[in-house]
Design an enzyme around this catalytic site. Structure first.
Site, short mmCIF file in Angstrom:
data_model
loop_
_atom_site.label_atom_id
_atom_site.label_comp_id
_atom_site.label_asym_id
_atom_site.label_seq_id
_atom_site.Cartn_x
_atom_site.Cartn_y
_atom_site.Cartn_z
N HIS A 18 40.69 51.63 46.66
CA HIS A 18 40.24 52.52 45.57
C HIS A 18 39.35 53.63 46.12
O HIS A 18 39.50 54.80 45.74
CB HIS A 18 39.43 51.73 44.53
CG HIS A 18 40.18 50.70 43.75
ND1 HIS A 18 39.75 49.41 43.61
CD2 HIS A 18 41.35 50.78 43.08
CE1 HIS A 18 40.62 48.73 42.86
NE2 HIS A 18 41.60 49.54 42.53
N LYS A 42 37.54 39.94 27.98
CA LYS A 42 36.61 39.28 28.92
C LYS A 42 37.34 38.47 29.99
O LYS A 42 36.94 37.37 30.35
CB LYS A 42 35.63 38.36 28.17
CG LYS A 42 34.74 39.08 27.18
CD LYS A 42 33.41 39.48 27.80
CE LYS A 42 32.48 40.17 26.84
NZ LYS A 42 32.52 41.61 26.81
N ARG A 91 50.79 51.98 46.42
CA ARG A 91 50.68 51.30 47.71
C ARG A 91 52.06 50.97 48.27
O ARG A 91 52.39 51.28 49.40
CB ARG A 91 49.87 50.00 47.57
CG ARG A 91 48.42 50.20 47.25
CD ARG A 91 47.80 48.94 46.74
NE ARG A 91 48.49 48.49 45.51
CZ ARG A 91 48.08 47.51 44.72
NH1 ARG A 91 47.01 46.83 45.03
NH2 ARG A 91 48.76 47.20 43.64
N SER A 129 42.78 44.07 43.97
CA SER A 129 41.59 43.39 43.43
C SER A 129 41.90 41.92 43.18
O SER A 129 41.05 41.05 43.38
CB SER A 129 41.15 44.06 42.12
OG SER A 129 40.77 45.38 42.36
#
Ligand code: PNS
Length: 161
Positions: A18, A42, A91, A129
């Site tokens: 990033h 959440k 990517r 991530s």
């Protein structure tokens, strides 16, 4: 007129991939808004505030960027902040299908916003991530794959269980 771009994402957490994309975007665009999508369900490991803070502390050495949290449609945010483009990273080929669909949907919703795809440095093509969280969660090293501050925060999360 300065050209302003929005770089949106979950950034849960920010990776060196990033960061590489932020640096590349700053070479092209006059102004950059990093937009951290809020997490109503959440399901993110890091809170909205933590994700914003990770972007802020990791970009201190760069030209100033704006960081916002948003929910709702990305194209609405783009309009609100007066940007002309959306930046997304590609990517590997498998990124393409989802990114292509999003770019065309965003174009359908707002035809005056262009999506610009940038390739991160090839050293970062395998970083996501999701994998970072998995490796760190099992106690593996993510050194060199995320900014130092992010590495520390991941370690703290893991040690707290
Ligand atoms: O880092 P991510 O999770 O790949 O980012 C995805 C993101 C935040 C760019 C995408 O989910 C998004 O734009 N969400 C906002 C809602 C929206 O506009 N949805 C329609 C997109 S076609």
């Amino acid at each position: 007129m300065p050209v302003r771009a929005v770089y949106p994402g979950s950034f849960d957490p920010l990776t060196n991939g990033h960061l590489d994309l932020i640096e590349r975007s700053l070479r092209i665009f006059d102004e950059l808004v990093v937009a951290v999508v809020t997490n109503p369900a959440k399901t993110a490991l890091f809170s909205d505030d933590e994700r914003v803070e990770m972007v802020r502390e990791s970009t201190r050495h760069l030209r100033e960027i704006e960081i916002v949290v948003f929910d709702g449609l990305l194209v609405d945010l783009v309009g609100r902040v007066g940007a002309q483009a959306v930046v997304r990273g590609l990517r590997v080929v498998s990124d393409f299908e989802y990114e292509f669909q999003m770019a065309l949907m965003n174009r359908k919703l707002r035809g005056d916003v262009e999506t610009v795809f940038l390739m991160p440095h090839e050293a970062y093509t395998y970083i996501s991530s999701r994998l970072i969280k998995e490796v760190a969660g099992y106690g593996g090293s993510v050194r060199g794959l995320v900014p130092a501050g992010v590495e520390l925060r991941l370690r703290e999360k893991v040690s707290r269980g």
